[in-house]
Design an enzyme around this catalytic site. Structure first.
Site, PDB file in Angstrom:
ATOM      1  N   LYS A 209     -43.058 -21.870  -5.351  1.00  0.00           N
ATOM      2  CA  LYS A 209     -44.217 -21.364  -6.101  1.00  0.00           C
ATOM      3  C   LYS A 209     -44.566 -22.293  -7.259  1.00  0.00           C
ATOM      4  O   LYS A 209     -45.729 -22.636  -7.469  1.00  0.00           O
ATOM      5  CB  LYS A 209     -43.901 -19.966  -6.661  1.00  0.00           C
ATOM      6  CG  LYS A 209     -44.916 -19.470  -7.671  1.00  0.00           C
ATOM      7  CD  LYS A 209     -44.536 -18.136  -8.280  1.00  0.00           C
ATOM      8  CE  LYS A 209     -43.593 -18.202  -9.438  1.00  0.00           C
ATOM      9  NZ  LYS A 209     -44.181 -18.397 -10.778  1.00  0.00           N
ATOM     10  N   ASN A 210     -43.545 -22.701  -8.006  1.00  0.00           N
ATOM     11  CA  ASN A 210     -43.822 -23.454  -9.232  1.00  0.00           C
ATOM     12  C   ASN A 210     -44.179 -24.914  -8.990  1.00  0.00           C
ATOM     13  O   ASN A 210     -44.488 -25.644  -9.926  1.00  0.00           O
ATOM     14  CB  ASN A 210     -42.649 -23.327 -10.218  1.00  0.00           C
ATOM     15  CG  ASN A 210     -42.601 -21.921 -10.804  1.00  0.00           C
ATOM     16  OD1 ASN A 210     -43.529 -21.140 -10.621  1.00  0.00           O
ATOM     17  ND2 ASN A 210     -41.523 -21.605 -11.493  1.00  0.00           N
TER      18      ASN A 210
ATOM     19  N   CYS B   7     -45.579 -13.943 -17.050  1.00  0.00           N
ATOM     20  CA  CYS B   7     -44.471 -13.024 -17.316  1.00  0.00           C
ATOM     21  C   CYS B   7     -44.227 -12.913 -18.814  1.00  0.00           C
ATOM     22  O   CYS B   7     -44.248 -13.911 -19.543  1.00  0.00           O
ATOM     23  CB  CYS B   7     -43.197 -13.525 -16.632  1.00  0.00           C
ATOM     24  SG  CYS B   7     -43.169 -13.222 -14.864  1.00  0.00           S
TER      25      CYS B   7
ATOM     26  N   ARG C  27     -44.394 -17.907 -25.662  1.00  0.00           N
ATOM     27  CA  ARG C  27     -45.028 -18.872 -24.778  1.00  0.00           C
ATOM     28  C   ARG C  27     -46.325 -19.475 -25.352  1.00  0.00           C
ATOM     29  O   ARG C  27     -47.407 -19.305 -24.775  1.00  0.00           O
ATOM     30  CB  ARG C  27     -45.267 -18.250 -23.394  1.00  0.00           C
ATOM     31  CG  ARG C  27     -44.018 -17.614 -22.821  1.00  0.00           C
ATOM     32  CD  ARG C  27     -44.194 -17.124 -21.415  1.00  0.00           C
ATOM     33  NE  ARG C  27     -44.015 -18.179 -20.428  1.00  0.00           N
ATOM     34  CZ  ARG C  27     -44.192 -18.029 -19.132  1.00  0.00           C
ATOM     35  NH1 ARG C  27     -44.563 -16.880 -18.648  1.00  0.00           N
ATOM     36  NH2 ARG C  27     -44.007 -19.030 -18.300  1.00  0.00           N
TER      37      ARG C  27
ATOM     38  N   ASP D  85     -34.830 -19.400 -14.657  1.00  0.00           N
ATOM     39  CA  ASP D  85     -35.400 -18.549 -13.605  1.00  0.00           C
ATOM     40  C   ASP D  85     -34.329 -17.936 -12.688  1.00  0.00           C
ATOM     41  O   ASP D  85     -34.663 -17.152 -11.790  1.00  0.00           O
ATOM     42  CB  ASP D  85     -36.414 -19.338 -12.759  1.00  0.00           C
ATOM     43  CG  ASP D  85     -37.680 -19.652 -13.546  1.00  0.00           C
ATOM     44  OD1 ASP D  85     -37.866 -19.073 -14.632  1.00  0.00           O
ATOM     45  OD2 ASP D  85     -38.479 -20.480 -13.073  1.00  0.00           O
TER      46      ASP D  85
ATOM     47  N   ARG E 148     -45.435 -11.631  -6.528  1.00  0.00           N
ATOM     48  CA  ARG E 148     -46.006 -12.838  -7.135  1.00  0.00           C
ATOM     49  C   ARG E 148     -45.203 -14.067  -6.747  1.00  0.00           C
ATOM     50  O   ARG E 148     -45.747 -15.166  -6.706  1.00  0.00           O
ATOM     51  CB  ARG E 148     -45.998 -12.711  -8.665  1.00  0.00           C
ATOM     52  CG  ARG E 148     -46.958 -11.676  -9.189  1.00  0.00           C
ATOM     53  CD  ARG E 148     -46.992 -11.735 -10.696  1.00  0.00           C
ATOM     54  NE  ARG E 148     -47.013 -13.132 -11.124  1.00  0.00           N
ATOM     55  CZ  ARG E 148     -46.582 -13.571 -12.302  1.00  0.00           C
ATOM     56  NH1 ARG E 148     -46.102 -12.722 -13.176  1.00  0.00           N
ATOM     57  NH2 ARG E 148     -46.644 -14.841 -12.608  1.00  0.00           N
TER      58      ARG E 148
END
Ligand code: EPZ
Length: 425
Positions: free
Chosen positions: A22-23, A120, A125, A310, A402
């Protein structure tokens, strides 16, 4: 809202194909804005975040075609003309990576208006590093009504940018911006996560000139234009690490097909230290645990090649049943312990002390109704549920959708008793 149900206690045994990361997939999609030619991405994961970003790229002018395969999709994005340089709040507030269109839009169109991001809720952030970096490249930046207005009428200029901390998103953004800037950009203290390497390799295939890929200093010589390319998305080290932990948790044996051991070696070595068997081979990683109880092991999250933040929540779930006390220190995000109170519902014994969680292993977890707070925390609850006695119900599973493709199907295929109940409207 859908719920996921698990009847715990089954050992997982079998093979799990690891999806595209995903990233990496998300920033790769934004790279399509850098060229007026098509960018084709293979091994694309089928995820809610990919669809959300696809909607944004459509608004900006990238036409998308999707060829759905049995295991992975092939996506072609063609931003022949940029229709809009505004990335609206409605989409950018949903996923953080959509903020990253800022770099490519500014590089190609010399202007962009992008809503401040969401994503998230794991910490403050901020985006100061993105802004300072782009300012160094000559962009004028104003923050108005929750939007970043950026402009560089004569185009971006190469610059030497030293980041005080390592940021994945700022590195993606500045690296993409620099590909079309005038002159040389040097990014010092850049992130070197495998997903950054994957994106850099794709940019090179598109004609970018980047040196130092995989190191913390990236040297990018701007070019006039980039062209189309075909690129395969790297396999997802966080998904692979999550299933590796699930195998250790249930005392089973899983072969992770397509996993690249070097991309999550820190996690694999912690699993070994805790007593799991790990074998990395060409194109796969095998993780198993025989009957012996796992040993408590300390972990400190770090930027790559350290233990990834993660996987922190998933590893904490594992440590709840290990023998002894393990200390888990989160150094990347200041609010990434929301799974602690949910793990307590299973009977886990965890206390929080600032950026540290002290986990005292218990003999057994008991199934419970729980609430997912963010993407990786959801995976931790699934892992706990797989080992817990009785039934677990995970609520708010949209977080899971997600970032984890077909998680129930992949786990069921290895013998887990896990199913989804669709919400009745
Ligand atoms: C990326 O987020 C990932 N997201 C995250 O994965 C991952 O946890 C994180 O990198 C760290 O590896 C995607 O790739 C889409 P950062 P990002 O900028 O880029 C601070 C998941 O579950 N910071 O490297 O947002 C920041 O607050 C997600 O898939 C600033 O202070 O992370 C944090 O403390 C969650 N100013 C630290 O840097 C800035 O301008 C690292 O964040 C930018 C960041």
């Amino acid at each position: 809202m859908d719920t996921i149900h698990i009847r715990g206690g089954r050992r997982l045994k079998g093979r799990i194909p690891v999806s595209g990361a995903k990233n990496a997939a998300l920033p790769l999609m934004t790279a399509s804005l850098l060229t007026d030619e098509p960018l084709t991405l293979t091994n694309m994961p089928r995820l809610a975040d990919v669809r959300t970003l696809g909607r944004l790229l459509d608004v900006l002018g990238a036409d998308m075609s999707l060829d759905e395969g049995a295991d992975a999709d092939v996506m072609t994005l063609h931003a022949k003309d940029i229709r809009s340089t505004t990335a609206p709040y409605e989409i950018v507030s949903k996923i953080r990576a959509s903020f990253w269109v800022l770099g490519p839009l500014l590089a190609r169109c010399h202007e962009a208006k992008v809503s401040l991001p969401g994503g998230c809720a794991i910490g403050a952030r901020p985006v100061d590093l993105y802004i300072k970096g782009l300012q160094k490249m000559g962009a004028g930046i104003d923050l108005v009504d929750g939007y970043v207005h950026a402009s560089a009428p004569g185009g971006l200029k190469g610059a030497v940018i030293r980041s005080p901390i390592v940021s994945v998103g700022a590195t993606h953004t500045l690296m993409m911006a620099a590909t079309l800037a005038d002159g040389l950009t040097v990014l010092e203290n850049a992130a070197r996560e495998p997903e950054i390497v994957d994106v850099a390799n794709c940019l090179v295939a598109m004609g970018a000139k980047i040196e130092g890929i995989g190191t913390s200093t990236l040297r990018i010589e701007g070019v006039e234009r980039l062209h189309g390319a075909t690129h395969r998305v790297i396999s997802d080290r966080i998904e692979a690490g999550t299933y590796a932990i699930a195998a250790a948790m249930t005392g089973g044996e899983i072969v992770l097909e397509g996993a690249i051991g070097e991309t999550f070696e820190a996690a694999l070595s912690v699993l070994r230290a805790a007593g799991a068997e790990v074998e990395s081979e060409q194109g796969a990683v095998r993780v198993a645990r025989n009957g012996a109880r796992l040993q408590a092991t300390d972990v400190v999250t770090q930027v790559f090649p350290g233990f990834p933040t993660d996987l922190q929540a998933q590893f904490m779930a594992l440590m709840t049943v290990a023998e002894g006390e393990s200390e888990i220190t989160e150094t990347i995000f200041e609010n990434r312990f929301m799974h602690v109170q949910e793990l307590a519902r299973f009977g886990a014994d965890i206390s929080l002390h600032g950026d540290k969680a002290l986990v005292r292993g218990v003999e057994k977890l008991k199934g419970a109704p729980v609430m997912a707070s963010d993407l990786r925390a959801s995976a931790a609850l699934i892992i706990a549920g797989l080992a817990a006695e009785g039934e677990t119900i995970v609520n708010r599973v949209y977080h899971l959708d997600r970032g984890f493709e077909r998680i129930e199907a992949k786990l069921s295929a290895c013998g887990a008793e896990i199913w989804r109940e669709k919400a009745t409207q």
